[in-house]
Design a protein around this motif. Structure first.
Motif, mmCIF file in Angstrom:
data_model
loop_
_atom_site.group_PDB
_atom_site.id
_atom_site.type_symbol
_atom_site.label_atom_id
_atom_site.label_comp_id
_atom_site.label_asym_id
_atom_site.label_seq_id
_atom_site.Cartn_x
_atom_site.Cartn_y
_atom_site.Cartn_z
ATOM 1 N N GLU A 1 -49.309 16.701 -70.265
ATOM 2 C CA GLU A 1 -50.643 17.285 -70.339
ATOM 3 C C GLU A 1 -51.736 16.318 -69.922
ATOM 4 O O GLU A 1 -52.777 16.718 -69.415
ATOM 5 N N MET B 1 -58.683 31.026 -64.641
ATOM 6 C CA MET B 1 -60.032 30.655 -65.042
ATOM 7 C C MET B 1 -60.999 31.783 -64.654
ATOM 8 O O MET B 1 -62.207 31.566 -64.580
ATOM 9 N N ASN C 1 -60.726 24.003 -71.010
ATOM 10 C CA ASN C 1 -59.760 23.836 -69.936
ATOM 11 C C ASN C 1 -58.887 22.617 -70.234
ATOM 12 O O ASN C 1 -59.364 21.478 -70.218
ATOM 13 N N LEU D 1 -51.674 30.999 -65.163
ATOM 14 C CA LEU D 1 -52.943 30.423 -65.619
ATOM 15 C C LEU D 1 -54.105 31.106 -64.909
ATOM 16 O O LEU D 1 -53.973 31.531 -63.757
ATOM 17 N N LEU E 1 -57.617 29.680 -74.478
ATOM 18 C CA LEU E 1 -57.891 28.280 -74.807
ATOM 19 C C LEU E 1 -59.405 28.052 -74.800
ATOM 20 O O LEU E 1 -60.081 28.436 -73.841
ATOM 21 N N ASN F 1 -57.557 29.330 -69.289
ATOM 22 C CA ASN F 1 -57.876 27.906 -69.448
ATOM 23 C C ASN F 1 -59.388 27.755 -69.619
ATOM 24 O O ASN F 1 -60.134 27.624 -68.656
ATOM 25 N N GLY G 1 -52.236 23.864 -69.854
ATOM 26 C CA GLY G 1 -52.250 25.318 -69.943
ATOM 27 C C GLY G 1 -50.868 25.925 -69.808
ATOM 28 O O GLY G 1 -50.509 26.857 -70.529
#
Length: 316
Positions: free
Chosen positions: A192, A35, A83, A33, A80, A64, A89
């Motif tokens: 999730e 960001m 987030n 993952l 995606l 994310n 994710g």
């Protein structure tokens, strides 16, 4: 979802000199993952992943809420628009890799700032899984970059005095964990709704409920920066909320108040030293109010007993 030029190339030679056939190496799908907030750490982490030998890896980098900036050649990417949290994710990455053929033997979930200290760690982790077919998941010992320091929260058992001791475990450290692909699909993946914190407790409970266990390969190390989870502004609220949801999702009814009483007491004692009492109380209230929105599949009393004799009653 956007795809790269294809899965990463095998990291082991399956056709030795002489043309003699050989059993192909285990296939491991790896989910990362991002960001885009730590590019240098990600490059260093991915370099140690790409250096692994004795296994074939396919990598999916999930952005994310962003388009990933650091992606190995040949890896899949998932973009995606928002987030979805760590478990959400990871599920998206696992779903993208499931579309590839052939299906992988294992899924490896790895924080983007974790790293392998040597090129044989992943193969040895897979070998541990082969030696423990009863285990639905296997994880190494996580240490700081010094290869020695292991915070208590990284040892997935109550008795953490010897973090190098292997054995059966009932929880997991989510940042570096190997899960059998069939088991992951069987239990429905990560929860999730938890977004962040304690998703490992939930996944391990679901795996144990299907008759599997967990194995801690304490002799195998991976590295991770030594950071505190409380550095995140949402830590106290989400950690408390998720405790309630994990209990409601997984425990038999009579055990839920015992579990919550134990963790409320522990949280109050920790708040004396570390603060966060107000945010934790807010999280507990939020969790209790939203408990009926959770997918409740309580474990059997037999599973609760198995967890207890394995060293961690499901109220702690």
């Amino acid at each position: 979802m956007t795809g790269g030029p294809g899965p990463t190339q095998p990291l082991a030679d399956t056709n030795p000199p002489g043309g003699q056939s050989q059993v192909p190496p285990p296939l491991v799908d790896v989910v990362l993952l991002t960001m885009n907030d730590r590019p240098e750490e990600e490059r260093a982490s991915q370099a140690t992943l790409l250096a692994q030998r004795g296994v074939e890896v396919r990598i999916c980098v999930v952005g994310n809420g962003c388009t990933p900036d650091v992606v190995p050649a040949g890896a899949l990417t998932v973009v995606l628009p928002e987030n979805l949290g760590i478990p959400g994710g990871r599920n998206e990455g696992a779903l993208a890799l499931a579309e590839l053929d052939p299906p992988a033997d294992y899924l490896f979930f790895m924080d983007n700032d974790a790293s392998f200290p040597g090129p044989d760690v992943l193969a040895r982790l897979v070998a541990e899984a082969g030696q423990h077919p009863e285990a639905g998941y296997v994880q190494p010992r996580l240490t700081g970059p010094d290869d020695t320091t292991t915070p208590r929260r990284w040892v997935p058992r109550l008795r953490a005095g010897d973090p190098g001791r292997p054995g059966t475990v009932t929880s997991m450290t989510e940042g570096v964990v190997l899960v059998r692909r069939t088991v992951f699909d069987q239990v429905g993946g990560w929860c999730e709704g938890l977004f962040l914190y304690h998703e490992g407790f939930d996944l391990s409970y679901r795996i144990w409920s299907q008759g599997y266990s967990g194995w801690y390969a304490g002799g195998l190390r991976m590295h991770h920066p030594l950071s505190s989870p409380s550095r995140h502004a949402l830590f106290f609220r989400l950690a408390a909320r998720n405790r309630v949801w994990v209990a409601y999702r997984n425990l038999p009814g009579p055990l839920i108040p015992v579990y919550l009483a134990a963790w409320t007491t522990a949280t109050a004692l920790r708040a004396v030293r570390g603060g966060g009492a107000r945010e934790s109380w807010q999280g507990f209230r939020e969790g209790w109010a939203g408990r009926h929105e959770q997918d409740r599949r309580p474990m059997s009393w037999r599973t609760a007993w198995r967890l207890t004799i394995a060293g961690r009653p499901p109220v702690l």
